[in-house]
Design a protein around this motif. Structure first.
Motif, PDB file in Angstrom:
ATOM      1  N   GLU A  32       4.098   9.646  -3.871  1.00 10.56           N
ATOM      2  CA  GLU A  32       5.451  10.187  -4.031  1.00 10.56           C
ATOM      3  C   GLU A  32       6.515   9.183  -3.572  1.00 10.56           C
ATOM      4  N   TRP A  33       6.198   8.396  -2.576  1.00 11.26           N
ATOM      5  CA  TRP A  33       7.142   7.427  -2.032  1.00 11.26           C
ATOM      6  C   TRP A  33       7.616   6.431  -3.084  1.00 11.26           C
ATOM      7  N   LYS A  34       6.792   6.175  -4.094  1.00  7.62           N
ATOM      8  CA  LYS A  34       7.130   5.192  -5.130  1.00  7.62           C
ATOM      9  C   LYS A  34       8.389   5.585  -5.905  1.00  7.62           C
ATOM     10  N   HIS A  35       8.704   6.873  -5.895  1.00  3.43           N
ATOM     11  CA  HIS A  35       9.833   7.373  -6.676  1.00  3.43           C
ATOM     12  C   HIS A  35      11.111   7.517  -5.843  1.00  3.43           C
ATOM     13  N   PRO A  69      14.525   6.734  -4.634  1.00  6.91           N
ATOM     14  CA  PRO A  69      15.578   5.919  -5.256  1.00  6.91           C
ATOM     15  C   PRO A  69      16.049   4.751  -4.385  1.00  6.91           C
ATOM     16  N   ARG A  70      15.815   4.828  -3.090  1.00  2.51           N
ATOM     17  CA  ARG A  70      16.252   3.738  -2.213  1.00  2.51           C
ATOM     18  C   ARG A  70      15.447   2.464  -2.436  1.00  2.51           C
ATOM     19  N   LEU A  71      14.315   2.567  -3.134  1.00  3.21           N
ATOM     20  CA  LEU A  71      13.487   1.393  -3.411  1.00  3.21           C
ATOM     21  C   LEU A  71      13.879   0.681  -4.704  1.00  3.21           C
ATOM     22  N   ALA A  72      14.821   1.240  -5.430  1.00  2.00           N
ATOM     23  CA  ALA A  72      15.189   0.726  -6.750  1.00  2.00           C
ATOM     24  C   ALA A  72      15.601  -0.742  -6.735  1.00  2.00           C
ATOM     25  N   GLY A  73      16.240  -1.199  -5.676  1.00  2.00           N
ATOM     26  CA  GLY A  73      16.719  -2.569  -5.644  1.00  2.00           C
ATOM     27  C   GLY A  73      15.757  -3.564  -5.003  1.00  2.00           C
ATOM     28  N   MET A  74      14.590  -3.101  -4.602  1.00  2.00           N
ATOM     29  CA  MET A  74      13.651  -3.986  -3.911  1.00  2.00           C
ATOM     30  C   MET A  74      12.919  -4.885  -4.906  1.00  2.00           C
ATOM     31  N   ASP A  75      12.638  -6.080  -4.481  1.00  2.85           N
ATOM     32  CA  ASP A  75      11.902  -7.066  -5.263  1.00  2.85           C
ATOM     33  C   ASP A  75      10.577  -6.463  -5.756  1.00  2.85           C
ATOM     34  N   PRO A  76      10.288  -6.548  -7.060  1.00  2.29           N
ATOM     35  CA  PRO A  76       9.049  -5.989  -7.607  1.00  2.29           C
ATOM     36  C   PRO A  76       7.776  -6.550  -6.953  1.00  2.29           C
ATOM     37  N   LYS A  80       7.462  -7.377  -3.824  1.00  2.00           N
ATOM     38  CA  LYS A  80       7.338  -6.656  -2.565  1.00  2.00           C
ATOM     39  C   LYS A  80       6.828  -5.233  -2.803  1.00  2.00           C
ATOM     40  N   LEU A  81       7.324  -4.593  -3.852  1.00  2.00           N
ATOM     41  CA  LEU A  81       6.866  -3.241  -4.160  1.00  2.00           C
ATOM     42  C   LEU A  81       5.374  -3.221  -4.491  1.00  2.00           C
ATOM     43  N   GLN A  82       4.913  -4.225  -5.218  1.00  2.00           N
ATOM     44  CA  GLN A  82       3.481  -4.316  -5.523  1.00  2.00           C
ATOM     45  C   GLN A  82       2.676  -4.489  -4.241  1.00  2.00           C
ATOM     46  N   TYR A  83       3.194  -5.278  -3.334  1.00  2.00           N
ATOM     47  CA  TYR A  83       2.500  -5.500  -2.067  1.00  2.00           C
ATOM     48  C   TYR A  83       2.455  -4.207  -1.248  1.00  2.00           C
ATOM     49  N   ILE A  84       3.545  -3.464  -1.262  1.00  2.00           N
ATOM     50  CA  ILE A  84       3.592  -2.190  -0.551  1.00  2.00           C
ATOM     51  C   ILE A  84       2.568  -1.220  -1.147  1.00  2.00           C
ATOM     52  N   GLU A  85       2.444  -1.220  -2.469  1.00  2.00           N
ATOM     53  CA  GLU A  85       1.449  -0.356  -3.116  1.00  2.00           C
ATOM     54  C   GLU A  85       0.037  -0.728  -2.662  1.00  2.00           C
ATOM     55  N   LEU A 125      13.838   0.896   6.051  1.00  2.00           N
ATOM     56  CA  LEU A 125      13.809   1.798   4.902  1.00  2.00           C
ATOM     57  C   LEU A 125      12.385   2.291   4.640  1.00  2.00           C
ATOM     58  N   LEU A 126      11.430   1.382   4.645  1.00  2.00           N
ATOM     59  CA  LEU A 126      10.035   1.766   4.393  1.00  2.00           C
ATOM     60  C   LEU A 126       9.521   2.733   5.446  1.00  2.00           C
ATOM     61  N   ILE A 127       9.832   2.470   6.686  1.00  2.70           N
ATOM     62  CA  ILE A 127       9.402   3.373   7.759  1.00  2.70           C
ATOM     63  C   ILE A 127      10.045   4.743   7.586  1.00  2.70           C
ATOM     64  N   SER A 128      11.305   4.759   7.209  1.00  3.06           N
ATOM     65  CA  SER A 128      12.003   6.018   6.968  1.00  3.06           C
ATOM     66  C   SER A 128      11.319   6.817   5.857  1.00  3.06           C
ATOM     67  N   ILE A 129      10.953   6.157   4.790  1.00  4.14           N
ATOM     68  CA  ILE A 129      10.298   6.819   3.664  1.00  4.14           C
ATOM     69  C   ILE A 129       8.909   7.310   4.061  1.00  4.14           C
ATOM     70  N   ILE A 130       8.148   6.443   4.703  1.00  2.27           N
ATOM     71  CA  ILE A 130       6.778   6.771   5.079  1.00  2.27           C
ATOM     72  C   ILE A 130       6.719   7.932   6.060  1.00  2.27           C
ATOM     73  N   THR A 131       7.667   7.987   6.972  1.00  2.00           N
ATOM     74  CA  THR A 131       7.629   9.013   8.024  1.00  2.00           C
ATOM     75  C   THR A 131       8.413  10.281   7.689  1.00  2.00           C
ATOM     76  N   SER A 132       8.975  10.355   6.512  1.00  2.00           N
ATOM     77  CA  SER A 132       9.869  11.477   6.190  1.00  2.00           C
ATOM     78  C   SER A 132       9.232  12.855   6.366  1.00  2.00           C
ATOM     79  N   ASP A 133       7.958  12.994   6.101  1.00  2.00           N
ATOM     80  CA  ASP A 133       7.301  14.298   6.235  1.00  2.00           C
ATOM     81  C   ASP A 133       6.393  14.393   7.457  1.00  2.00           C
TER      82      ASP A 133
END
Length: 95
Positions: free
Chosen positions: A5-8, A10-17, A19-24, A63-71
């Motif tokens: 769910e984190w992949k969607h 919107p705050r990640l929209a501007g991140m380098d692709p 980096k996003l692949q690495y996060i995945e 930002l990543l920590i905020s997204i990961i810990t949101s729930d």
């Protein structure tokens, strides 16, 4: 947060692709591990990222920590934030 769910967020929209692949990759590896296995895996992945010249700004990390810990429950959030704090301290020492 539900798996993937984190992949969607919107705050990640501007991140380098790249980096996003690495996060995945990180998310895939960590999602199947116990809590005791996560830290060694994250440290290993951090070393791999450095080797591949991938780095995250403080703003991206926050930002990543905020997204990961949101729930997460408050006590789990506190643990993750403390881990982040110590990781920053260790990274500053090795620079």
């Amino acid at each position: 947060m539900n798996s993937g769910e984190w992949k969607h967020d919107p705050r990640l929209a501007g991140m380098d692709p790249v980096k996003l692949q690495y996060i995945e990759k990180i998310a895939a590896q960590v999602s199947s591990q116990s809590k005791t296995e996560i830290l060694p895996t994250l440290l290993s992945l951090q070393a791999e990222a450095r080797k591949n010249n991938i780095s995250f700004t403080d703003q991206e990390t926050t930002l990543l920590i905020s997204i990961i810990t949101s729930d997460m429950p408050p006590d789990e959030k506190k643990k993750v934030k403390m881990l982040h704090f110590w990781a920053k301290k260790l990274a500053a020492r090795s620079s």
